[in-house]
Motif scaffolding. Structure first.
Motif, PDB file in Angstrom:
ATOM      1  N   ILE A 149       0.843  -1.194   0.000  1.00  0.00           N
ATOM      2  CA  ILE A 149       0.000   0.000   0.000  1.00  0.00           C
ATOM      3  C   ILE A 149       0.881   1.249   0.000  1.00  0.00           C
ATOM      4  N   VAL A 150       0.568   2.186  -0.878  1.00  0.00           N
ATOM      5  CA  VAL A 150       1.304   3.452  -0.962  1.00  0.00           C
ATOM      6  C   VAL A 150       0.385   4.580  -0.519  1.00  0.00           C
ATOM      7  N   ASP A 151       0.840   5.353   0.452  1.00  0.00           N
ATOM      8  CA  ASP A 151       0.131   6.531   0.944  1.00  0.00           C
ATOM      9  C   ASP A 151       0.586   7.723   0.114  1.00  0.00           C
ATOM     10  N   THR A 152      -0.292   8.242  -0.740  1.00  0.00           N
ATOM     11  CA  THR A 152       0.120   9.326  -1.637  1.00  0.00           C
ATOM     12  C   THR A 152       0.188  10.677  -0.932  1.00  0.00           C
ATOM     13  N   LYS A 153      -0.384  10.785   0.269  1.00  0.00           N
ATOM     14  CA  LYS A 153      -0.237  12.029   1.031  1.00  0.00           C
ATOM     15  C   LYS A 153       1.177  12.149   1.584  1.00  0.00           C
ATOM     16  N   ASN A 154       1.662  11.060   2.171  1.00  0.00           N
ATOM     17  CA  ASN A 154       3.004  11.064   2.763  1.00  0.00           C
ATOM     18  C   ASN A 154       4.068  10.545   1.808  1.00  0.00           C
ATOM     19  N   LYS A 155       3.625  10.069   0.633  1.00  0.00           N
ATOM     20  CA  LYS A 155       4.530   9.530  -0.386  1.00  0.00           C
ATOM     21  C   LYS A 155       5.394   8.405   0.184  1.00  0.00           C
ATOM     22  N   SER A 156       4.742   7.478   0.878  1.00  0.00           N
ATOM     23  CA  SER A 156       5.475   6.418   1.569  1.00  0.00           C
ATOM     24  C   SER A 156       4.707   5.110   1.496  1.00  0.00           C
ATOM     25  N   LEU A 157       5.429   4.015   1.797  1.00  0.00           N
ATOM     26  CA  LEU A 157       4.788   2.710   1.885  1.00  0.00           C
ATOM     27  C   LEU A 157       4.094   2.566   3.228  1.00  0.00           C
ATOM     28  N   ASP A 158       2.884   2.041   3.215  1.00  0.00           N
ATOM     29  CA  ASP A 158       2.206   1.645   4.443  1.00  0.00           C
ATOM     30  C   ASP A 158       2.468   0.165   4.653  1.00  0.00           C
ATOM     31  N   MET A 159       3.166  -0.174   5.733  1.00  0.00           N
ATOM     32  CA  MET A 159       3.516  -1.570   5.963  1.00  0.00           C
ATOM     33  C   MET A 159       2.309  -2.355   6.463  1.00  0.00           C
ATOM     34  N   GLY A 160       2.151  -3.573   5.954  1.00  0.00           N
ATOM     35  CA  GLY A 160       1.123  -4.462   6.474  1.00  0.00           C
ATOM     36  C   GLY A 160      -0.212  -4.315   5.774  1.00  0.00           C
ATOM     37  N   GLU A 161      -1.247  -4.783   6.458  1.00  0.00           N
ATOM     38  CA  GLU A 161      -2.587  -4.825   5.880  1.00  0.00           C
ATOM     39  C   GLU A 161      -3.213  -3.427   5.844  1.00  0.00           C
ATOM     40  N   ALA A 162      -4.161  -3.266   4.944  1.00  0.00           N
ATOM     41  CA  ALA A 162      -4.908  -2.015   4.877  1.00  0.00           C
ATOM     42  C   ALA A 162      -6.391  -2.321   4.887  1.00  0.00           C
ATOM     43  N   LYS A 163      -7.141  -1.481   5.569  1.00  0.00           N
ATOM     44  CA  LYS A 163      -8.583  -1.637   5.673  1.00  0.00           C
ATOM     45  C   LYS A 163      -9.219  -0.266   5.511  1.00  0.00           C
ATOM     46  N   ILE A 164     -10.270  -0.212   4.719  1.00  0.00           N
ATOM     47  CA  ILE A 164     -11.051   1.007   4.560  1.00  0.00           C
ATOM     48  C   ILE A 164     -12.474   0.688   5.005  1.00  0.00           C
ATOM     49  N   VAL A 165     -12.976   1.457   5.949  1.00  0.00           N
ATOM     50  CA  VAL A 165     -14.340   1.253   6.445  1.00  0.00           C
ATOM     51  C   VAL A 165     -15.203   2.420   5.964  1.00  0.00           C
ATOM     52  N   GLY A 166     -16.247   2.108   5.214  1.00  0.00           N
ATOM     53  CA  GLY A 166     -17.154   3.124   4.719  1.00  0.00           C
ATOM     54  C   GLY A 166     -18.544   2.974   5.324  1.00  0.00           C
ATOM     55  N   ASP A 167     -19.535   3.472   4.634  1.00  0.00           N
ATOM     56  CA  ASP A 167     -20.922   3.375   5.091  1.00  0.00           C
ATOM     57  C   ASP A 167     -21.455   1.978   4.791  1.00  0.00           C
ATOM     58  N   ASP A 168     -21.523   1.143   5.825  1.00  0.00           N
ATOM     59  CA  ASP A 168     -22.021  -0.228   5.702  1.00  0.00           C
ATOM     60  C   ASP A 168     -21.203  -1.062   4.718  1.00  0.00           C
ATOM     61  N   ILE A 169     -19.933  -0.704   4.544  1.00  0.00           N
ATOM     62  CA  ILE A 169     -19.061  -1.464   3.643  1.00  0.00           C
ATOM     63  C   ILE A 169     -17.632  -1.440   4.177  1.00  0.00           C
ATOM     64  N   ILE A 170     -16.936  -2.555   4.019  1.00  0.00           N
ATOM     65  CA  ILE A 170     -15.538  -2.688   4.433  1.00  0.00           C
ATOM     66  C   ILE A 170     -14.742  -3.176   3.227  1.00  0.00           C
ATOM     67  N   PHE A 171     -13.564  -2.582   3.028  1.00  0.00           N
ATOM     68  CA  PHE A 171     -12.641  -3.025   1.978  1.00  0.00           C
ATOM     69  C   PHE A 171     -11.375  -3.535   2.655  1.00  0.00           C
ATOM     70  N   ASN A 172     -11.018  -4.799   2.405  1.00  0.00           N
ATOM     71  CA  ASN A 172      -9.794  -5.375   2.950  1.00  0.00           C
ATOM     72  C   ASN A 172      -8.772  -5.571   1.849  1.00  0.00           C
ATOM     73  N   ILE A 173      -7.599  -4.959   2.020  1.00  0.00           N
ATOM     74  CA  ILE A 173      -6.480  -5.119   1.089  1.00  0.00           C
ATOM     75  C   ILE A 173      -5.378  -5.770   1.910  1.00  0.00           C
ATOM     76  N   THR A 174      -5.037  -7.007   1.606  1.00  0.00           N
ATOM     77  CA  THR A 174      -4.294  -7.802   2.582  1.00  0.00           C
ATOM     78  C   THR A 174      -2.967  -8.335   2.062  1.00  0.00           C
ATOM     79  N   PRO A 175      -1.907  -7.533   2.062  1.00  0.00           N
ATOM     80  CA  PRO A 175      -0.583  -8.112   1.867  1.00  0.00           C
ATOM     81  C   PRO A 175      -0.169  -8.873   3.131  1.00  0.00           C
TER      82      PRO A 175
END
Length: 470
Positions: A375-401
């Motif tokens: 996962i790349v954080d374009t605000k900080n221009k850096s790699l996010d280590m590990g898993e990423a999760k986005i929680v929205g309105d009644d929906i979850i997105f799992n991106i799992t390295p």
């Protein structure tokens, strides 16, 4: 095909399957569907040839801080407990010794600090330091042919779970499908997800599904779908393809090397295959690829869709790849896939684990390896280590390295709590029953000795018969 469900899970890898098992067995959610685009469950990254088969506890992964190891440890113990409970015939796993190996004064001191001063010895009671003679007892080939004047130290544990994540995924789905309120659809590709007043409409190649809540557990494609719904705009992916080299039965268990500082990718290690201990894998390599799935050119367009082709994404890539450690590493890894050249370049990594290996002893593992999205954080221009999760309105997105497979049940437990919040007070999650079915079955005794049957003894060919768990 169409249907109305309380919950729809998109993705039939181990992430989606573990959530299906957790919600089906330990909640009173009324109706649940799992949708998988492939004809079979666990066909992509969860397939046993597409990952390193390692259950990561954080004990021998030297790129983990103590804090991250504490987080990963519980997740690994949940899955290990499930395997201990339901896989007495060892069809999904094996259990062997594992160690992280330090060679030379600097690496030995690093492992000593990690064990004594950094607290890993306290966090992992079964982990213990062993020196050259004891290393030779557990893994003879690791010592054979090595300079006797060079110091050696290993941190070793019997908790070397080698997991067929594909079979484990299928086990989750089979147990969930025992419940009358669960439907599983394979060969069903999601083409669109649209918010509605009371949930989501999911259009697929096989018809429409309506649901109150949705979890997208589709690996790299999760961020693609999230962006289509307006989430995750500050993230892009850096897809990394892992490959392996194969050799004959050189090791009884898992032998890791120390992690290079600043690298998010796993250190090269060697281990016996979960189903065939006569095969030793070495790897993974880490090659950057512009695809979301290994070997599928059709997913180049998907990658570009996620990347966005905007200034923030390009600047983030430039900032990450200009690193003086990461850039040479990336360039070296490109060579490992080149015929003739690749094995020669990779051989020193194998020899760090097994010094006596020669070039003719290793070969590229054809058809092995998957893609892990960093996962790349374009605000900080850096790699996010590990898993990423986005929680929205009644929906979850799992991106799992990595270590998403190792922590799949912990992730499912967290997502189930969130889903109960989504769906309202009418539903409950019986977390105590979930823990009784999983982590309560994890063996915690540590006697401080090396079990040579578990380690595989001096005869790797016996490892499959003598393994007690994994």
């Amino acid at each position: 095909m169409s249907g109305k469900y309380d919950l729809v899970i998109v993705g039939g890898g181990i992430s989606g399957a573990s959530l299906l098992y957790t919600t089906a067995k330990f909640t009173d959610i009324g109706s649940i569907a799992l949708i998988e685009k492939e004809p079979e469950i666990a066909a992509i990254n969860s397939h046993r040839t597409n990952n390193s088969q390692t259950l990561h506890f954080g004990d021998i992964e030297t790129n983990y801080t103590l804090e991250k190891a504490e987080e990963v440890k519980e997740g690994a113990e949940l899955l290990a407990g499930y395997l201990e409970h339901y896989d007495s015939e060892r069809e999904m796993h094996a259990k062997r010794s594992k160690m992280v190996l330090g060679v030379g004064d600097e690496e030995v001191r690093s492992l000593e600090r990690r064990y004594d001063e950094e607290g890993f010895g306290d966090l992992f009671p079964k982990l213990r330091p062993i020196e050259r003679d004891e290393i030779a007892d557990v893994e003879p080939k690791v010592v054979e042919g090595r300079d006797p004047h060079v110091d050696m130290l290993a941190l070793q544990t019997p908790d070397g779970y080698v997991v067929d994540y594909g079979q484990t995924t299928k086990s989750f789905v089979e147990r969930a499908a025992e419940e009358s309120n669960v439907d599983v659809y394979t060969g069903t590709e999601v083409t669109d997800i649209t918010p509605t007043l009371d949930g989501y409409t999911i259009e697929t190649t096989e018809g429409r599904f309506d649901c109150d809540a949705t979890v997208v557990a589709a690996g790299s494609h999760s961020l693609q779908i999230a962006k289509e719904l307006g989430y995750g705009e500050d993230k892009v992916l850096l897809p990394v393809a892992g490959s392996f080299f194969l050799a004959d039965d050189l090791l009884n268990g898992k032998v890791y090397t120390l992690q290079m500082k600043k690298l998010p990718f796993a250190a090269v290690h060697g281990d016996a295959d979960v189903h065939d201990p006569s095969i030793t894998r070495f790897g993974p390599t880490a090659k950057l690829v512009p695809t979301l799935e290994r070997g599928r050119i059709s997913t180049v367009e998907d990658f570009l869709d996620v990347f966005g082709l905007n200034a923030a994404a390009f600047l983030s890539y430039a900032n990450i790849l200009s690193d003086k450690v990461l850039l040479p590493y990336v360039l070296r890894n490109l060579l490992y896939d080149v015929p003739e050249v690749g094995p020669k370049q990779f051989l020193p990594h194998v020899q760090k684990v097994v010094p006596s290996v020669e070039l003719d002893d290793i070969e590229r593992a054809k058809g092995y390896g998957g893609v892990r999205p960093q996962i790349v954080d374009t605000k900080n221009k850096s790699l996010d280590m590990g898993e990423a999760k986005i929680v929205g309105d009644d929906i979850i997105f799992n991106i799992t390295p990595s270590p998403g497979a190792s922590t799949c049940l912990k992730n499912a437990m967290r997502d189930t709590r969130t889903l109960i919040d989504f769906l309202g007070d009418d539903y409950e999650f019986d977390e105590s029953a979930f823990r009784a079915d999983t982590i309560d079955n994890f063996p915690r005794e540590a006697d401080g000795s090396v079990d040579m049957e578990t380690a595989g003894g001096s005869d790797p060919a016996n490892a499959a018969d003598t393994a007690t768990d994994d």
